[in-house]
Design a protein around this motif. Structure first.
Motif, PDB file in Angstrom:
ATOM      1  N   LEU A 160       0.850  -1.190   0.000  1.00 46.41           N
ATOM      2  CA  LEU A 160       0.000   0.000   0.000  1.00 46.41           C
ATOM      3  C   LEU A 160       0.882   1.236   0.000  1.00 46.41           C
ATOM      4  O   LEU A 160       1.960   1.239   0.597  1.00 46.41           O
ATOM      5  N   ILE A 161       0.420   2.290  -0.658  1.00 48.23           N
ATOM      6  CA  ILE A 161       1.071   3.597  -0.594  1.00 48.23           C
ATOM      7  C   ILE A 161       0.032   4.582  -0.080  1.00 48.23           C
ATOM      8  O   ILE A 161      -1.066   4.693  -0.643  1.00 48.23           O
ATOM      9  N   THR A 162       0.368   5.275   1.011  1.00 49.09           N
ATOM     10  CA  THR A 162      -0.573   6.201   1.632  1.00 49.09           C
ATOM     11  C   THR A 162       0.039   7.591   1.714  1.00 49.09           C
ATOM     12  O   THR A 162       1.249   7.767   1.517  1.00 49.09           O
ATOM     13  N   ASP A 163      -0.817   8.563   2.021  1.00 50.73           N
ATOM     14  CA  ASP A 163      -0.300   9.903   2.291  1.00 50.73           C
ATOM     15  C   ASP A 163       0.111   9.985   3.754  1.00 50.73           C
ATOM     16  O   ASP A 163       0.109   8.975   4.477  1.00 50.73           O
ATOM     17  N   ASN A 164       0.446  11.174   4.219  1.00 47.85           N
ATOM     18  CA  ASN A 164       0.911  11.328   5.600  1.00 47.85           C
ATOM     19  C   ASN A 164      -0.177  11.040   6.629  1.00 47.85           C
ATOM     20  O   ASN A 164       0.125  10.793   7.797  1.00 47.85           O
ATOM     21  N   ASP A 165      -1.447  11.077   6.206  1.00 56.05           N
ATOM     22  CA  ASP A 165      -2.564  10.781   7.111  1.00 56.05           C
ATOM     23  C   ASP A 165      -3.058   9.347   6.958  1.00 56.05           C
ATOM     24  O   ASP A 165      -4.148   9.008   7.431  1.00 56.05           O
ATOM     25  N   SER A 174      -2.482   0.755  -4.263  1.00 57.02           N
ATOM     26  CA  SER A 174      -2.321  -0.552  -3.623  1.00 57.02           C
ATOM     27  C   SER A 174      -2.220  -1.617  -4.695  1.00 57.02           C
ATOM     28  O   SER A 174      -2.721  -1.446  -5.818  1.00 57.02           O
ATOM     29  N   SER A 175      -1.555  -2.699  -4.355  1.00 58.56           N
ATOM     30  CA  SER A 175      -1.518  -3.846  -5.258  1.00 58.56           C
ATOM     31  C   SER A 175      -2.842  -4.601  -5.165  1.00 58.56           C
ATOM     32  O   SER A 175      -3.583  -4.478  -4.184  1.00 58.56           O
ATOM     33  N   ASP A 176      -3.139  -5.378  -6.190  1.00 56.93           N
ATOM     34  CA  ASP A 176      -4.430  -6.071  -6.237  1.00 56.93           C
ATOM     35  C   ASP A 176      -4.585  -7.081  -5.108  1.00 56.93           C
ATOM     36  O   ASP A 176      -5.703  -7.372  -4.678  1.00 56.93           O
ATOM     37  N   CYS A 177      -3.466  -7.633  -4.619  1.00 53.85           N
ATOM     38  CA  CYS A 177      -3.547  -8.656  -3.578  1.00 53.85           C
ATOM     39  C   CYS A 177      -3.461  -8.069  -2.168  1.00 53.85           C
ATOM     40  O   CYS A 177      -3.399  -8.817  -1.190  1.00 53.85           O
ATOM     41  N   ALA A 178      -3.433  -6.737  -2.055  1.00 54.56           N
ATOM     42  CA  ALA A 178      -3.321  -6.115  -0.734  1.00 54.56           C
ATOM     43  C   ALA A 178      -4.628  -6.252   0.036  1.00 54.56           C
ATOM     44  O   ALA A 178      -5.722  -6.213  -0.540  1.00 54.56           O
ATOM     45  N   GLU A 179      -4.516  -6.423   1.350  1.00 57.46           N
ATOM     46  CA  GLU A 179      -5.683  -6.539   2.213  1.00 57.46           C
ATOM     47  C   GLU A 179      -6.056  -5.176   2.788  1.00 57.46           C
ATOM     48  O   GLU A 179      -5.229  -4.266   2.846  1.00 57.46           O
ATOM     49  N   LEU A 227       3.583   0.640   2.841  1.00 54.54           N
ATOM     50  CA  LEU A 227       3.366  -0.458   3.781  1.00 54.54           C
ATOM     51  C   LEU A 227       3.249  -1.753   2.992  1.00 54.54           C
ATOM     52  O   LEU A 227       2.692  -1.767   1.882  1.00 54.54           O
ATOM     53  N   TRP A 228       3.756  -2.825   3.566  1.00 57.98           N
ATOM     54  CA  TRP A 228       3.679  -4.114   2.886  1.00 57.98           C
ATOM     55  C   TRP A 228       3.531  -5.229   3.915  1.00 57.98           C
ATOM     56  O   TRP A 228       3.893  -5.085   5.076  1.00 57.98           O
ATOM     57  N   LEU A 229       2.964  -6.343   3.445  1.00 55.77           N
ATOM     58  CA  LEU A 229       2.718  -7.507   4.295  1.00 55.77           C
ATOM     59  C   LEU A 229       3.663  -8.631   3.914  1.00 55.77           C
ATOM     60  O   LEU A 229       3.875  -8.904   2.726  1.00 55.77           O
ATOM     61  N   ASP A 230       4.232  -9.272   4.918  1.00 56.51           N
ATOM     62  CA  ASP A 230       5.055 -10.467   4.731  1.00 56.51           C
ATOM     63  C   ASP A 230       4.346 -11.639   5.389  1.00 56.51           C
ATOM     64  O   ASP A 230       4.009 -11.574   6.581  1.00 56.51           O
TER      65      ASP A 230
END
Length: 555
Positions: free
Chosen positions: A283-288, A294-299, A333-336
């Motif tokens: 995911l890519i977010t702003d400062n808030d 987001s990638s298609d597989c992101a939750e 942000l990313w999930l492992d």
């Protein structure tokens, strides 16, 4: 994703071709008509197109210094097209036209130089700065520009016929200085391209560099034809690409675009399209922490959890770990997925506990065996002490019994003196045994201390003693034991009538020699043996000599 990228690329190409076609149409209308509006529109189309290209370069190029140089190239192209338009639309006097023509060489000289600096900047970190020696290129380029702009003063670049007031850019010839300037531009162009190819680390990229090379080759051929006068009015090339400024500018931009598309120049093009099909949940977010991409597989993740990941990774209940990193304008942000790793870790923890139990058992077994070995070694040494000093221990026990039974003080005093002498011998003899267990050699100091303690106790008994040991090296333990036992045997035989004794220990010719001179009425001939010789002189003084070769002692 590839189809979306292809459609986007095709759309951009169509727009560019349409703009160029419109500009070419305006050029033809300007040539056959009397209205200058078409020439102005044509110039504005090219200026707008190159401005847009420069803006896209700022958004696409990753390396900061390369971005600045390429943006400068786009700005120089815009400047070139602008002064070309002023020259043909506004300027009237021959001097103004000529000076604007000279100013063409500002972008013509600086564009190859900036291209070389771009190539030198590639493959470096984003904040890399070129070394100071590259500033010589700026100096050389400025000198070349001044050389051209001051041509009216020296005519070393262009020559004109007639009076200066009538000099015109349509009637001139090239002087020697022109070829110096042209050679400098050509060297920068070749240097830029060779550096670009040599720095490329993309697999098989050297097979694809032909694409960026084609516009460069076309530019060189076009320039040579233009300089030689082959591109003149009425020819097909002149009707199609008679405007050198626009043609060279388009070929320059095309060459850089090919470098970007082939990967020779790093860019962030299509990053959005690449993120969506990415197999890593990201995911890519702003400062808030508002999700921008987001990638298609992101939750879907709660904002509070994303904020917790700012300081350290957060473990989710599904066995996944959420990590975060700060980027410009927000966070990534990313999930492992650590579920398998957690399972393996649990198994390793169980195995660790089992190994720890086994280790504790092995340590206990080792300690037990170590204690057993220590006891066995101690018993062995005690057995050796008992075996090698059994005779003296028996003598000491006998003296002790006699001391306890005797009531005569003089006799008890003599018995006590003998017990002290025998005790000193046993103490030092046992000490020598302990030392010999650690090393086969005994220092001269230990030998001296052993004899010294024994002679000190003899003097307490009333025997005058002398001691002289000169070795300056360690002595084999076997020789030390034999010398000490020989001296003790002599004392044991003669202690009742021994009045004086002198001990001398030396090493001569590789032979240890101990000479004991004794004043005693005892017959010491019983001590004669393999290494001991007892001789009595005419004065009744005995010499007991011990000799043994050092090498045999070691063996």
């Amino acid at each position: 994703m590839k189809k979306r990228i292809a459609r986007s690329s095709v759309l951009h190409i169509i727009l560019i071709i349409t703009a160029i076609a419109a500009a070419m149409l305006c050029r033809q209308l300007d040539r056959i008509g009397t209205m200058q509006i078409f020439g102005i529109i044509r110039s504005l189309i090219y200026i707008f197109m190159f401005l847009i290209w420069g803006i896209t370069l700022r958004n696409r190029i990753v390396q900061i210094q390369a971005k600045r140089f390429m943006t400068s190239i786009a700005g120089l192209i815009v400047f070139w097209v602008a002064i070309r338009s002023v020259k043909f639309v506004i300027a009237q006097s021959p001097f103004a036209v000529r000076m604007l023509w000279y100013m063409y060489y500002i972008p013509m000289i600086f564009i190859p130089m900036f291209a070389l600096l771009v190539a030198l900047s590639l493959g470096k970190p984003e904040n890399y700065r070129l070394p100071g020696v590259t500033s010589l290129l700026y100096v050389a380029s400025v000198l070349m520009v001044i050389f051209v702009l001051t041509n009216d003063l020296h005519c070393l670049v262009f020559r004109f016929p007639g009076e200066r007031e009538m000099w015109d850019d349509r009637d001139y010839s090239y002087a020697g200085g022109y070829y110096i300037v042209a050679g400098y531009m050509l060297l920068c162009t070749i240097g830029a391209f060779v550096t670009l190819i040599s720095k490329c680390r993309i697999p098989k990229a050297r097979k694809t560099f032909i694409m960026p090379l084609l516009p460069v080759v076309a530019m060189v051929i076009y320039t040579l034809l233009y300089v030689s006068g082959e591109i003149t009015g009425g020819t097909f090339i002149h009707r199609l690409a008679g405007d050198m400024t626009v043609t060279v500018s388009l070929l320059t931009a095309l060459s850089f675009e090919f470098c970007i598309q082939c990967g020779l120049i790093r860019s962030n093009t299509y990053y959005i399209q690449l993120l969506r099909p990415c197999t890593v949940p990201a995911l890519i977010t702003d400062n808030d922490y508002n999700i921008l991409l987001s990638s298609d597989c992101a939750e879907k993740i709660d904002r509070e959890i994303m904020q917790m990941a700012k300081s350290s990774p957060v473990m989710l209940s599904s066995g996944k770990r959420l990590s975060s990193a700060k980027i410009k304008g927000g966070y990534v942000l990313w999930l492992d997925d650590l579920s398998e790793l957690i399972e393996v870790n649990d198994k390793l923890a169980e195995a660790k506990d089992d190994l720890k139990d086994d280790y504790d058992l092995i340590c206990e077994e080792y300690d037990l065996r170590n204690r057993e070995a220590h006891i066995l070694e101690r018993d062995r040494i005690y057995d050796r002490i008992s075996r090698e000093t059994s005779g003296q221990i028996a003598v000491l026990n006998s003296l002790t019994d006699r001391f306890e039974l005797s009531e005569d003080e003089d006799e008890r005093r003599k018995l006590l003196g003998k017990m002290v002498v025998i005790g000193a011998y046993l103490k030092r003899r046992n000490n020598l045994i302990f030392i010999s267990e650690r090393s086969s050699m005994i220092s001269e100091k230990e030998l001296y201390l052993a004899f010294l303690e024994l002679t000190d106790n003899l003097e307490l008994y009333g025997v005058t003693c002398g001691l002289n040991i000169r070795l300056n090296k360690s002595v084999p333990a076997v020789a030390v034991m034999e010398m000490f036992d020989t001296f003790e045997k002599m004392i044991e035989l003669s202690l009742d009538n021994l009045s004086a004794v002198n001990i001398s220990v030396t090493l001569n010719g590789g032979i240890f020699t101990m000479t004991v001179t004794a004043e005693s009425g005892t017959d010491f001939n019983v001590m004669n043996g393999d290494f001991v010789t007892a001789v009595c002189d005419d004065d009744g003084e005995w010499q007991i000599v011990y000799r043994r070769e050092a090498e045999r002692c070691k063996a």
